[in-house]
Design an enzyme around this catalytic site. Structure first.
Site, short mmCIF file in Angstrom:
data_model
loop_
_atom_site.label_atom_id
_atom_site.label_comp_id
_atom_site.label_asym_id
_atom_site.label_seq_id
_atom_site.Cartn_x
_atom_site.Cartn_y
_atom_site.Cartn_z
N LYS A 40 -27.97 -20.90 -22.11
CA LYS A 40 -28.53 -19.74 -21.42
C LYS A 40 -29.87 -19.35 -22.02
O LYS A 40 -30.07 -19.49 -23.23
CB LYS A 40 -27.57 -18.55 -21.53
CG LYS A 40 -26.22 -18.76 -20.86
CD LYS A 40 -25.36 -17.51 -20.95
CE LYS A 40 -24.04 -17.74 -20.22
NZ LYS A 40 -23.19 -16.52 -20.23
N GLY A 52 -28.57 -12.73 -15.43
CA GLY A 52 -28.35 -12.87 -14.00
C GLY A 52 -28.30 -14.30 -13.51
O GLY A 52 -28.44 -14.53 -12.32
N GLY A 53 -28.11 -15.25 -14.43
CA GLY A 53 -27.85 -16.63 -14.00
C GLY A 53 -29.07 -17.53 -13.93
O GLY A 53 -28.95 -18.72 -13.68
N LYS A 75 -19.41 -21.47 -25.30
CA LYS A 75 -18.37 -22.26 -24.65
C LYS A 75 -18.34 -21.84 -23.19
O LYS A 75 -18.46 -20.67 -22.87
CB LYS A 75 -17.03 -22.02 -25.34
CG LYS A 75 -15.90 -22.83 -24.73
CD LYS A 75 -14.84 -23.21 -25.74
CE LYS A 75 -13.81 -24.16 -25.12
NZ LYS A 75 -14.37 -25.51 -24.91
N ARG A 104 -29.57 -0.26 -16.49
CA ARG A 104 -30.09 0.41 -15.29
C ARG A 104 -28.92 0.90 -14.44
O ARG A 104 -27.77 0.54 -14.70
CB ARG A 104 -30.89 -0.59 -14.46
CG ARG A 104 -30.05 -1.79 -14.05
CD ARG A 104 -30.66 -2.66 -12.97
NE ARG A 104 -29.69 -3.62 -12.48
CZ ARG A 104 -29.46 -4.81 -12.99
NH1 ARG A 104 -30.12 -5.22 -14.05
NH2 ARG A 104 -28.54 -5.61 -12.47
N VAL A 160 -26.92 -1.79 -8.11
CA VAL A 160 -26.76 -1.75 -6.65
C VAL A 160 -25.36 -1.23 -6.29
O VAL A 160 -25.21 -0.39 -5.41
CB VAL A 160 -26.95 -3.16 -6.05
CG1 VAL A 160 -26.66 -3.15 -4.55
CG2 VAL A 160 -28.34 -3.70 -6.33
N ARG A 206 -22.43 -5.80 0.90
CA ARG A 206 -23.89 -5.78 0.99
C ARG A 206 -24.29 -6.40 2.32
O ARG A 206 -24.02 -7.58 2.57
CB ARG A 206 -24.53 -6.57 -0.15
CG ARG A 206 -24.23 -5.98 -1.52
CD ARG A 206 -25.10 -6.62 -2.56
NE ARG A 206 -24.72 -6.20 -3.89
CZ ARG A 206 -25.41 -6.46 -4.99
NH1 ARG A 206 -26.54 -7.16 -4.90
NH2 ARG A 206 -25.00 -6.05 -6.15
#
Ligand code: MV4
Length: 466
Positions: A158, A164-165, A201, A292, A295, A337
């Site tokens: 990462k 967020g991917g 992992k 924050r 959504v 959404r």
């Protein structure tokens, strides 16, 4: 309390902040790009300032223009919403220097949690479970290989500056490490200007469960329960619910305590979200923290009865949290959404809302900046509306959502409403069997339906023609 708040955002969240301000008797300033002149946040704010051309980099992300807008209107505080500058520590800092209040966490906290490797280390130090992995950013592929051998493959690389991917790579075995490390570093460097990577992992089919936390400037820290956010596609959430069908009261208390411990450890102020992965055996691991309002905050509002945006403003003005920690959820809430997108191919579908009839009725909430004849500009994200329902239990909430989706009429553009209708009927969704791989399985089940329907259709046509 503040007298005038500038909202450094657009769309439904800008409207949501304006609603909270009006109830608190606080005047509002909308900022907008030239593409957003006819937007509802401009209509409903007390004052508005045009801050630049359509591209966000030249308007909603221009710090100097936002500060100038606050100065000329005499605003005393800024609410960033989500996205844009909401997690920009430098923006929060410069507002302070300009004697403008920032409705959000302290800049140091934003910076700390923005470094995902540092956030992981902080969580571990606070006694919050993290997956086995690196305590520091990795220097090279060889070090990553040694670490991966230690924790066992598969592992996930990462980006420390990510979240967020973005810039993630799953590595199945030692043979792939050198190559994957190289591409991940390159991607991270390109996307964030920082190629630092860490490793964990890899959990193959976890649930994504996040806890809402709040801290105030007097040292009070609470959690307001969880949101189940496993239904995503390409790291974009499609649907969220509260509470999670996977949590027992015991597990909820344990995860909530972990979330509060971490928030307390960093002296957290204002609204935040702790993201966890939950495995099939009920073990949970800290993943990252978002500094924050999110959504999907309305599902927490529906089950707790707390106005989270109002609470953000009160805390920023020095107010105390007077809500008990772990306030239990009442009933069940689901949010869909509604995006301006082709529901099959997921490509954006901006344009005019020729018809726009949002549903109402019991337990039904629509957060939207849409109206009939509004033209969705192509420059920003494709969220047109959030449809949120609340009912006694999960089965009732699903039935209510299915009804509300049927009564939501949007013409002129394509939306994800038909996709949500199908999810409400999906047996795995109805059974609450969710994971981050839910959408892959769901889309495969849909394709099988189409194949079966086609075959039936051909058979019928054959008989008719025969
Ligand atoms: C993971 C994971 C499995 N194991 N970390 C994706 C978003 C970013 N915040 C981290 N993500 C993941 N981290 C470990 N150690 C799986 C994901 C993941 C995921 C997480 C939440 C929701 C959807 C997801 C989809 C794919 C992968």
């Amino acid at each position: 309390m503040f007298k005038k708040i500038l909202i450094a955002n657009r769309g439904e969240i800008a409207l949501r902040v304006i609603q909270a301000c009006r109830e608190l008797g606080i005047a509002t300033v909308a900022v907008h790009s030239t593409a957003d002149r006819d937007s509802l946040h401009v209509t409903y704010a007390d004052e508005d300032v045009c801050i630049g051309p359509p591209p966000a980099a030249e308007s909603y992300l221009k710090v100097a223009s936002l500060i100038a807008a606050a100065e000329i209107t005499g605003a005393d505080a800024v609410h960033p919403g989500y996205g844009f500058l909401a997690e920009n520590a430098a923006f929060a800092e410069v507002l302070g220097e300009c004697h403008l209040a920032w409705i959000g966490p302290r800049p140091e906290t934003i910076r700390l949690m923005g470094d995902k490797a540092q956030a992981r280390r902080t969580a571990a130090a606070a006694g919050v479970p993290v997956l086995p992995g690196s305590e520091r950013p990795l220097t090279d592929a060889a070090e990553a290989g040694r670490m991966a051998a230690e924790v066992g493959y598969p592992v996930i690389l990462k980006a420390a500056a990510g979240g967020g991917g973005r810039g993630m790579r799953v590595v199945g075995g030692a043979a792939e490490m050198a190559r994957q490390f190289g591409t991940a570093r390159e991607e991270a460097d390109k996307a964030f200007g920082d190629g630092s990577l860490y490793l964990e992992k890899f959990l193959p089919e976890p649930r994504h469960i996040e806890f809402q936390v709040f801290g105030d400037s007097h040292g009070n820290v609470i959690h307001l329960g969880e949101r189940e956010c496993s239904i995503q596609r390409r790291h974009q959430k499609l649907l969220e619910e509260a509470p999670s069908p996977a949590l027992t009261p015991e597990l909820r208390a344990e995860m909530g305590e972990a979330a509060v411990a971490l928030a307390r450890a960093v002296g957290y102020e204002n609204a935040g979200t702790m993201e966890f992965l939950l495995d099939r055996d009920g073990r949970f691991y800290f993943m990252e923290m978002n500094t924050r309002i999110q959504v999907e905050h309305p599902v927490t509002e529906m089950v707790t009865g707390v106005d989270l945006v109002r609470l953000q403003i009160e805390i920023a003005a020095g107010g105390r949290i007077e809500i008990p920690n772990g306030l239990p959820a009442r009933g069940h809430a689901i949010e869909c959404r509604i995006n301006a997108e082709d529901p099959e191919r997921f490509v954006p579908s901006p344009g005019r809302l020729v018809t726009f009839h949002p549903p109402g009725g019991p337990g039904t909430r629509v957060d939207t900046h849409g109206y009939e004849d509004y033209v969705i500009p192509p420059h920003y994200d494709s969220l047109v509306a959030k449809l949120i329902v609340h009912d006694r239990g999960r089965p009732e909430a699903i039935a209510r959502m299915a009804r509300a989706l049927d009564f939501f009429v949007i013409e002129g553009i394509q939306t994800t409403i038909p996709l949500h209708r199908r999810i409400m009927r999906d047996p795995e969704f109805v059974a609450g069997r969710l994971s981050t791989r839910f959408m892959e399985g769901f889309l495969a089940r849909q394709r099988e339906h189409v194949v079966a329907a086609d075959a039936a259709g051909r058979a019928a046509a054959g008989r008719a023609g025969g």
